[in-house]
Design an enzyme around this catalytic site. Structure first.
Site, PDB file in Angstrom:
ATOM      1  N   THR A 147      35.117  41.845  42.813  1.00 36.32           N
ATOM      2  CA  THR A 147      34.701  42.932  43.854  1.00 36.32           C
ATOM      3  C   THR A 147      33.154  42.368  44.423  1.00 36.32           C
ATOM      4  OG1 THR A 147      36.160  44.783  43.343  1.00 36.32           O
ATOM      5  CG2 THR A 147      34.326  45.131  44.825  1.00 36.32           C
ATOM      6  N   LYS A 154      39.368  45.443  49.961  1.00 32.65           N
ATOM      7  CA  LYS A 154      39.163  46.105  48.958  1.00 32.65           C
ATOM      8  C   LYS A 154      37.904  47.208  49.373  1.00 32.65           C
ATOM      9  CE  LYS A 154      38.536  47.619  44.630  1.00 32.65           C
ATOM     10  NZ  LYS A 154      37.948  46.656  43.437  1.00 32.65           N
ATOM     11  N   LYS A 174      28.084  50.596  43.019  1.00 33.58           N
ATOM     12  CA  LYS A 174      28.055  49.156  43.602  1.00 33.58           C
ATOM     13  C   LYS A 174      28.889  48.898  44.754  1.00 33.58           C
ATOM     14  CE  LYS A 174      30.503  45.811  42.332  1.00 33.58           C
ATOM     15  NZ  LYS A 174      31.307  44.831  41.831  1.00 33.58           N
TER      16      LYS A 174
END
Length: 289
Positions: free
Chosen positions: A98, A173, A241
């Site tokens: 990611t 995502k 994050k």
């Protein structure tokens, strides 16, 4: 059967690489910064542990990366010891990290310059999804690159979708994480409210989970939330994050993310409570202080 390399054997990558070997039947070479973990994986699955990303990628048809962030991806892909240096013409790099959409576009351009293919393919489903081989994979890249990669990705996935050109997988995502942040906060507030009202939360959830309020988070997390157990699943520090990536992209494209910004602040408070490694449902702990 294809010749495959997998770089990054964390809680997600370790079982994903295992599915490529056992379920996909592919020949798999692995690299991890901890060589001991790579050797352990090779011993368990019958693959090969490599000393560098370049060595793992040599001769491979498909190279997978699943590491921490943009800089980690660059460190294992670029440079004289990186995967690109060892990949043969026409091979495909599939990045399951990611990361930012900007990085995906950067790697796509670099791959094309070297006669390689690139697919950004972040995943959703957490550690359990990786271990059970039922991840959802959101892919960005050229149509032909996606079609070449999809049969191999299927080894660890339940759903694989092509979202658009390079970077589109990462953007999808981000949407996924934005949705989750809001859902977990809403579920946390509902449980905290019900507890203060003296309701039997398990009984209430058994009813409302079958209606419009139902969600994966409600079905799979409410019991451990009620018990105050947050020692599993996707960690708060990882979610922060990811939300940081979402907020950074929103600043670039002008999107307004007021709820996401607020939930990120709430997760910062959870970290300050000592919950950096708690799972994301620990938003309830903040409300019950």
């Amino acid at each position: 059967m294809a010749k495959v390399a997998f770089i990054g054997l964390g809680v997600m990558g370790y079982p994903m690489a295992g599915h490529l070997r056992a379920k996909g039947g592919h020949e798999v070479a692995v690299f991890n910064r901890s060589g001991e973990k790579a050797r352990k994986w090779a011993s368990e699955h019958g693959g090969r542990a490599a000393a560098t990303p370049r060595e793992a990628a040599e001769g491979a048809d498909f190279v997978f990366t699943c590491v921490g962030n943009d800089d980690d991806v660059r460190s294992v892909v670029l440079g004289e010891c990186g995967a690109f240096a060892g990949m043969k013409p026409g091979a495909t790099l599939i990045d399951n990290t990611t990361a930012s959409a900007e990085l995906a576009r950067e790697l796509d351009a670099a791959a094309k310059d070297k006669g390689l293919r690139f697919v950004d393919a972040p995943v959703s489903g957490g550690q359990a999804g990786a271990e059970n081989g039922v991840l959802t994979v959101m892919c960005g890249g050229d149509e032909d690159s996606f079609q070449a990669a999809r049969p191999v990705i299927d080894a660890y996935a339940r759903m694989v979708g092509h979202m658009g050109p390079a970077g589109a997988g990462q953007l999808a995502k981000m949407m996924n994480q934005i949705c989750i942040a809001g859902l977990v906060q809403g579920l946390s507030e509902a449980i905290a409210f019900g507890q203060r009202a003296g309701l039997d939360i398990e009984t209430v959830i058994s009813v409302i989970s079958k209606g419009a309020a139902g969600s994966w988070q409600m079905e799979n997390r409410h019991k451990t939330m009620i018990d105050g157990r947050y020692d599993f699943g996707f960690a708060v520090e990882w979610m922060r994050k990811d939300l940081g990536i979402c907020l950074s992209e929103a600043r670039r494209n002008g999107a307004s993310l007021p709820v996401t910004s607020l939930v990120d602040q709430f997760y910062a408070e959870v970290e300050a409570m000592g919950g950096k490694r708690w799972d994301t449902s620990s938003l309830l702990a903040r409300l019950n202080r």
